[in-house]
Write a protein that holds these residues in place. Structure first.
Motif, mmCIF file in Angstrom:
data_model
loop_
_atom_site.group_PDB
_atom_site.id
_atom_site.type_symbol
_atom_site.label_atom_id
_atom_site.label_comp_id
_atom_site.label_asym_id
_atom_site.label_seq_id
_atom_site.Cartn_x
_atom_site.Cartn_y
_atom_site.Cartn_z
ATOM 1 N N TYR B 31 -10.833 -5.913 3.697
ATOM 2 C CA TYR B 31 -11.628 -4.963 3.021
ATOM 3 C C TYR B 31 -13.253 -5.211 2.545
ATOM 4 O O TYR B 31 -13.752 -4.696 1.842
ATOM 5 C CB TYR B 31 -10.740 -4.203 1.841
ATOM 6 C CG TYR B 31 -9.577 -3.557 2.095
ATOM 7 C CD1 TYR B 31 -9.691 -2.327 2.714
ATOM 8 C CD2 TYR B 31 -8.314 -4.330 2.002
ATOM 9 C CE1 TYR B 31 -8.586 -1.603 3.104
ATOM 10 C CE2 TYR B 31 -7.332 -3.682 2.318
ATOM 11 C CZ TYR B 31 -7.028 -2.108 2.837
ATOM 12 O OH TYR B 31 -6.090 -1.542 3.145
ATOM 13 N N ASN B 32 -13.482 -6.447 2.888
ATOM 14 C CA ASN B 32 -14.693 -7.000 2.537
ATOM 15 C C ASN B 32 -14.867 -6.845 1.066
ATOM 16 O O ASN B 32 -15.805 -6.234 0.627
ATOM 17 C CB ASN B 32 -15.867 -6.026 3.337
ATOM 18 C CG ASN B 32 -17.276 -6.780 3.145
ATOM 19 O OD1 ASN B 32 -17.265 -8.036 2.803
ATOM 20 N ND2 ASN B 32 -18.145 -6.031 3.314
ATOM 21 N N LEU B 33 -14.204 -7.449 0.201
ATOM 22 C CA LEU B 33 -13.991 -7.708 -1.174
ATOM 23 C C LEU B 33 -14.124 -8.792 -1.686
ATOM 24 O O LEU B 33 -14.066 -9.957 -1.063
ATOM 25 C CB LEU B 33 -12.595 -7.052 -1.547
ATOM 26 C CG LEU B 33 -12.075 -5.625 -1.375
ATOM 27 C CD1 LEU B 33 -10.725 -5.632 -1.610
ATOM 28 C CD2 LEU B 33 -12.824 -4.777 -2.294
ATOM 29 N N ASP B 36 -13.376 -9.839 -7.737
ATOM 30 C CA ASP B 36 -13.573 -9.123 -8.943
ATOM 31 C C ASP B 36 -13.537 -7.531 -8.697
ATOM 32 O O ASP B 36 -13.618 -6.799 -9.421
ATOM 33 C CB ASP B 36 -14.807 -9.452 -9.855
ATOM 34 C CG ASP B 36 -16.013 -9.388 -8.991
ATOM 35 O OD1 ASP B 36 -15.933 -9.923 -7.677
ATOM 36 O OD2 ASP B 36 -16.839 -9.062 -9.619
ATOM 37 N N GLN B 37 -13.424 -7.269 -7.251
ATOM 38 C CA GLN B 37 -13.671 -5.897 -7.042
ATOM 39 C C GLN B 37 -11.946 -5.294 -6.858
ATOM 40 O O GLN B 37 -11.789 -4.319 -6.310
ATOM 41 C CB GLN B 37 -14.348 -5.705 -5.691
ATOM 42 C CG GLN B 37 -15.814 -5.739 -5.909
ATOM 43 C CD GLN B 37 -16.613 -5.680 -4.496
ATOM 44 O OE1 GLN B 37 -15.875 -5.729 -3.411
ATOM 45 N NE2 GLN B 37 -17.934 -5.656 -4.694
ATOM 46 N N LEU B 38 -11.217 -6.419 -7.014
ATOM 47 C CA LEU B 38 -9.661 -5.887 -6.721
ATOM 48 C C LEU B 38 -9.353 -5.133 -8.248
ATOM 49 O O LEU B 38 -9.613 -5.586 -8.988
ATOM 50 C CB LEU B 38 -8.668 -7.259 -6.528
ATOM 51 C CG LEU B 38 -8.587 -7.618 -5.214
ATOM 52 C CD1 LEU B 38 -8.147 -8.887 -5.177
ATOM 53 C CD2 LEU B 38 -8.072 -6.652 -4.107
ATOM 54 N N PRO B 39 -8.283 -4.373 -7.968
ATOM 55 C CA PRO B 39 -7.771 -3.925 -9.440
ATOM 56 C C PRO B 39 -7.160 -4.932 -9.880
ATOM 57 O O PRO B 39 -6.800 -5.820 -9.252
ATOM 58 C CB PRO B 39 -6.494 -2.844 -8.672
ATOM 59 C CG PRO B 39 -7.131 -2.430 -7.537
ATOM 60 C CD PRO B 39 -7.642 -3.775 -6.862
ATOM 61 N N SER B 65 5.848 6.651 -2.906
ATOM 62 C CA SER B 65 4.651 7.424 -2.953
ATOM 63 C C SER B 65 5.147 8.803 -2.566
ATOM 64 O O SER B 65 6.012 8.900 -1.550
ATOM 65 C CB SER B 65 3.419 6.930 -2.319
ATOM 66 O OG SER B 65 2.728 8.060 -1.856
ATOM 67 N N THR B 67 3.388 10.996 -1.443
ATOM 68 C CA THR B 67 2.753 11.481 -0.111
ATOM 69 C C THR B 67 2.954 10.771 1.054
ATOM 70 O O THR B 67 3.091 11.055 2.132
ATOM 71 C CB THR B 67 1.136 11.519 -0.198
ATOM 72 O OG1 THR B 67 0.929 10.265 -0.798
ATOM 73 C CG2 THR B 67 0.671 12.726 -1.344
ATOM 74 N N ALA B 68 2.984 9.522 0.927
ATOM 75 C CA ALA B 68 3.134 8.403 2.015
ATOM 76 C C ALA B 68 4.661 7.865 2.041
ATOM 77 O O ALA B 68 5.098 6.871 2.851
ATOM 78 C CB ALA B 68 2.282 7.223 2.047
ATOM 79 N N ALA B 71 3.860 3.083 -0.605
ATOM 80 C CA ALA B 71 2.422 2.764 -0.467
ATOM 81 C C ALA B 71 2.142 1.477 -0.889
ATOM 82 O O ALA B 71 2.872 0.820 -1.966
ATOM 83 C CB ALA B 71 1.660 3.796 -1.527
ATOM 84 N N SER B 73 -0.351 -1.522 -2.526
ATOM 85 C CA SER B 73 -1.471 -1.826 -3.331
ATOM 86 C C SER B 73 -1.475 -3.347 -3.634
ATOM 87 O O SER B 73 -0.354 -3.751 -3.611
ATOM 88 C CB SER B 73 -1.503 -0.798 -4.434
ATOM 89 O OG SER B 73 -2.594 -1.335 -5.340
ATOM 90 N N TYR B 74 -2.751 -3.922 -4.166
ATOM 91 C CA TYR B 74 -2.841 -5.105 -4.477
ATOM 92 C C TYR B 74 -3.584 -5.096 -5.827
ATOM 93 O O TYR B 74 -4.307 -4.466 -6.370
ATOM 94 C CB TYR B 74 -3.538 -6.003 -3.583
ATOM 95 C CG TYR B 74 -3.053 -5.924 -2.241
ATOM 96 C CD1 TYR B 74 -2.300 -6.644 -1.732
ATOM 97 C CD2 TYR B 74 -3.308 -4.935 -1.180
ATOM 98 C CE1 TYR B 74 -1.533 -6.918 -0.335
ATOM 99 C CE2 TYR B 74 -2.817 -4.942 -0.005
ATOM 100 C CZ TYR B 74 -2.083 -6.000 0.520
ATOM 101 O OH TYR B 74 -1.332 -5.973 1.533
#
Lengths: 878, 78
Positions: B31-33, B36-39, B65, B67-68, B71, B73-74
């Motif tokens: 994700y090119n992160l 500190d951009q992670l939740p 989820s 919808t899916a 799901a 997440s990280y």
């Protein structure tokens, strides 16, 4: 241009101390006068040239710059006696109550002070909570734990007068007490002594804002009119001077205190002229002055009016009106507006001749301005036209007037979703209103009862490209909310389509050609009805794309037990083969659902727009040639029908009375979980509801199939069966708060009922129809129900509007990235996959999800989509 | 005291698992992160305590989820 990039790490607010005020001051203001007889600013006055310049031709004595370039500079007034700052009165009040009058320490025992100090050191947050606790505790103590001094009871007479045990505390006394409070005790009270020593809240010097913040206006008569702030400062200076003179002359204390209070009043109103408890300072004309707080506060204040509410150029606003002759992509722009709005065109070698024509022209499509490469803007006039023509060369920009085909944004408030602002193509028209195709009313939620809309002209190529590629009307035919058409033919388009495509409707060659040419179709099909006539279905088919195959049930379908498909006796089974409407009528289901939807998905936005443009025009001509109207007699029903309806109502009344009898005798059986009264009400409501339904059915039976009201409700153009029933048969039970009408007098709704009458008429049942007319009592009940609906609607919109605002504020800078993640303003991930499944709701179809990120998946799904549709054929479409 | 890990059995607590250094690197690259951009998830969070994750660990959270179905997440422990 060089930019210095710096990041704001933190902002710290504090109170200006007298030293800083003097330091930043360029001049000490002493004279209450502004200009001398020659109109020259007086030195040491409020318009002193050290404070900046607002007169053209003069130079600032501080920075040497001229009118516009000089930013203005502060001055100061030395107050003879200190006065309180109204904004800090509350803080002064708490400080007086929480600290000792003689030693200035916080009124808490030393051990308590230590305890709180430790607490503050440990936790970084929660200082406010601790401070509130400390304040509450120390207020209760009336003997200083440090020096033993007895504390007086402090009283505040709003807004600025303090008493201690009936003894007046003058601002100078208060200031002395504030000075006594040690720094370390202030920290405990939530005050940072480095930037906010409490004695600074009592003013000894007053900063004088630069003249540029309070410019005077020169009237036509040559008279000068000063700003409200200047007036206020003049007042302050006058009183200050009088106070000084009186003190110097040794006037009695009483007189001095009076003048002091007057000074306090002027300084108070200078900061805020809406302080409760004192009369607002007024202008000579009696208008209250607009002082500092008033400049910032409220809807018309600096924040909401100037900072949150910026205004834009290259925009127009006027009333809207409908024009079905336009394309749904177009917007009709009044000539006058087109002449005012401009589009910048960059002069190049290739377009220079074309652009020169605009400069040459002296009427409509002409150039309004020429911008030189150095950014200088020249208005094109008769005088300089020739010079400009010679001067112009690549690198110049000319601003030409708005023309047909220009790209503009069109918007209607409230902008609740993205379809509230769409790109249209200009069509310059005579008249004074914006014209738009009625099919785009729905996304804008517009009607033509006086609605106004805004239009914006993008000024750069990037903006135009973005507008065209993302926001063009035809790209929004399907709503992103749930993937169904939202730009649809409504009302007359639906009834028109129905009337046109009905079984057996045919048109003469003459009329058929008129219909087709209106839609821009020049190829006339072979007549399919005897006598050189064209069926409506055939004409409608001319708008359909070639190769379209579809089968579905239309709105008028009666849900027969066994469907005979294309042999449907009601012509309710729509069958389209290779773009030709074989059977079935076009109604709401087609026009606002499956037909538009399918064309959009299978053939794309361009074809779909073409279909909308053509079909809506044809349908209207067809309907106008036939005529479609509604009148009073259309709600008439025959005498026998009225008798039947009366019988139904009488039967219902008898049933109700039977229930009431049972209730009175106490033998009514309760519904589990309800009281006897509720049971009775439920039963009555059910009986009356059923009665009205039956009335409606009777009316429908007697009304003609071609009755306009019936047609409109049947095909889904306008109105429902309920509306027809109310017009022709019976209006029915009126409700307030979901039940029969109960309010009014004690045990009765209106004075001419008997107390305790709970029969149908006494509780808001309207037996009449709108056609026969309501009795006065019925009318009153109907008004009660109507009022409730109105109030509810108002409250609902207000509530949901506020909720929407909060949501948008919270979500405004979330962005969906190309990698499928949702990020916030700091690039932090909010969702790793948009909506967990990465589906684009706009592209989803029925219960079929389509990935938004992955084009390859999308193409795959497209194939599957067709299979899906195949399978769906014949199923009912919602 | 009760074993803190019992909360993991509650039906409203989604599956949290620590991911390896290698997986973490791959995730950030995908994700090119930057970290500190992670939740974020708080160090004191009961689940973090229960699975004994340390500051700087990245957790993979698998939720149900609407919808899916499922799901992923990280979150980074901070």
């Amino acid at each position: 241009m060089q930019y210095i990039q710096k990041k704001v790490k933190s902002i710290n607010f504090g109170i200006l101390d007298p030293e800083t005020i003097r330091k930043m001051s360029q001049v000490r203001v002493v004279t209450p006068d502004t200009y001398d007889e020659d109109g020259y600013p007086i030195e040491g006055g409020l318009m002193d040239l050290h404070l900046g310049v607002i007169d053209p031709g003069l130079r600032c004595k501080t920075c040497g710059q001229r009118m516009v370039s000089c930013p203005g500079h502060f001055g100061h007034i030395e107050l003879v006696r200190p006065v309180l700052h109204v904004g800090y009165v509350k803080m002064i009040y708490t400080l007086l109550k929480t600290t000792c009058k003689s030693c200035g320490r916080l009124l808490l025992p030393p051990d308590q002070i230590d305890k709180y100090k430790k607490l503050l050191l440990e936790s970084e947050e929660e200082t406010d909570d601790a401070a509130i606790e400390i304040i509450e505790q120390s207020k209760k103590i009336n003997k200083c734990p440090h020096c033993g001094a007895k504390q007086g009871n402090i009283k505040l007479i709003k807004p600025t007068t303090f008493y201690e045990e009936k003894q007046r505390l003058l601002p100078s006394d208060i200031r002395m007490r504030m000075e006594l409070i040690p720094d370390e005790d202030l920290v405990l009270l939530g005050i940072d002594p480095k930037v906010a020593r409490p004695e600074w809240t009592i003013l000894t010097v007053l900063p004088v804002p630069p003249v540029t913040t309070r410019p005077s206006i020169t009237l036509e008569t040559g008279e000068r009119s000063e700003d409200d702030l200047t007036h206020k400062l003049v007042d302050i200076l006058r009183i200050n001077q009088r106070l000084r003179d009186n003190i110097a002359a040794g006037a009695p204390q009483l007189i001095i205190e009076d003048l002091w209070d007057l000074l306090q009043y002027h300084v108070t109103t200078y900061f805020n002229n809406e302080v409760s408890g004192i009369p607002p300072a007024r202008h000579r004309s009696g208008r209250p002055l607009k002082t500092l707080a008033q400049r910032l506060k409220g809807k018309e204040g600096r924040f909401r009016y100037n900072l949150s509410g910026k205004r834009v150029n290259f925009s127009a606003r006027t009333v809207i009106s409908p024009d079905p002759n336009l394309s749904i992509n177009e917007v009709g722009v009044p000539q006058a507006i087109a002449e005012e709005l401009t589009v910048p065109e960059y002069v190049t070698e290739w377009n220079i001749n074309k652009l020169k024509k605009f400069i040459e022209a002296d009427k409509y499509p002409k150039a309004n301005y020429v911008i030189r490469p150095d950014g200088r803007r020249k208005k094109v006039t008769d005088v300089n036209r020739e010079d400009l023509l010679k001067e112009i060369e690549p690198g110049y920009i000319i601003e030409r007037q708005l023309m047909d085909g220009d790209i503009v944004l069109f918007n209607r408030q409230p902008s609740l979703h993205r379809l509230s602002m769409m790109t249209h193509l200009v069509k310059v028209l005579p008249g004074k209103t914006f014209r738009l195709h009625p099919a785009v009313c729905k996304p804008y939620n517009a009607d033509f009862d006086g609605d106004e809309m805004n239009l914006h002209v993008p000024q750069t190529e990037e903006a135009r490209a973005e507008a065209l590629e993302l926001m063009l009307v035809q790209k929004q035919i399907i709503t992103p909310r749930f993937g169904a058409p939202i730009i649809v033919g409504e009302e007359d388009f639906v009834s028109g389509a129905y009337l046109m495509t009905q079984k057996g409707v045919s048109f003469s060659r003459r009329l058929a050609e008129r219909i087709l040419i209106k839609a821009g179709i020049t190829k006339v099909p072979k007549p399919d009805v005897e006598g050189d006539r064209f069926s409506g279905k055939l004409l409608f088919s001319q708008a359909l794309p070639k190769g379209l195959n579809l089968e579905y049930k239309s709105k008028i379908c009666r849900d027969c037990e066994k469907c005979v498909k294309d042999k449907c006796p009601y012509d309710a089974y729509v069958k389209i083969r290779n773009g030709v409407l074989k059977t079935g009528v076009i109604d709401k289901v087609s026009y606002q659902g499956i037909l538009v939807d399918t064309i959009f998905r299978k053939y794309g936005e361009e074809v779909c727009r073409d279909f909308m443009d053509k079909s809506t025009k044809m349908v209207l001509i067809a309907m106008m040639s036939r005529g479609f109207t509604i009148g009073l007699k259309d709600s008439d029903i025959p005498e026998e029908a009225r008798k039947e309806i009366k019988a139904v109502i009488e039967r219902a009344e008898a049933e109700v009375n039977e229930f009431i009898r049972k209730y009175r005798e106490g033998i009514l059986k309760r519904i589990p979980g309800k009281t006897v009264e509720q049971t009775l009400e439920d039963n009555i409501m059910a009986i009356l509801g059923k009665a009205r339904m039956e009335c409606g059915e009777i009316a429908a039976k007697y009304l003609d199939v071609g009755n306009p009201a019936m047609v409109m409700s049947r095909v889904g153009a306008r109105g429902s069966m309920l509306n027809v029933t109310q017009m022709s048969a019976c209006v029915g039970q009126q409700a307030v708060r979901g039940g029969r009408i109960m309010r009014g007098y004690r045990n009765k709704t209106l004075p001419h009922f008997k107390e305790g009458d709970i029969g149908i008429r006494a509780r808001g049942f309207v037996e009449s129809s709108f056609r026969t007319g309501l009795t006065p009592v019925e009318y009153f009940f109907h008004a009660m129900g109507g009022r409730e609906g109105l109030v509810d609607k108002g409250i609902r919109t207000a509530k949901s509007g506020y909720m929407q605002r909060r949501l948008i504020n919270a979500l405004q800078d979330l962005v969906l990235r190309t990698d499928g993640t949702v990020r916030d303003a700091t690039d932090t991930v909010v969702q790793f996959v948009y909506g967990d499944d990465g589906a684009d709701p706009m592209k989803c179809h029925g219960d079929y999800a389509v990935k938004l990120s992955d084009e390859i998946i999308y193409l795959d799904e497209r194939e599957k989509e067709e299979e899906y549709e195949e399978a769906e054929e014949g199923e009912e479409y919602e | 005291m009760l074993d803190p890990s019992i909360i993991l059995n509650h039906k409203l607590v989604p599956k949290h698992e620590k991911i390896s250094k290698k997986e973490a690197e791959e995730l950030l690259k995908k994700y090119n992160l930057t970290k500190d951009q992670l939740p974020k998830i708080n160090e004191d969070d009961p689940v973090v305590k229960a699975i004994k994750a340390k500051k700087g660990d990245i957790l993979k959270i698998t939720r149900k989820s609407l919808t899916a179905g499922e799901a992923v997440s990280y979150r980074i422990v901070y």
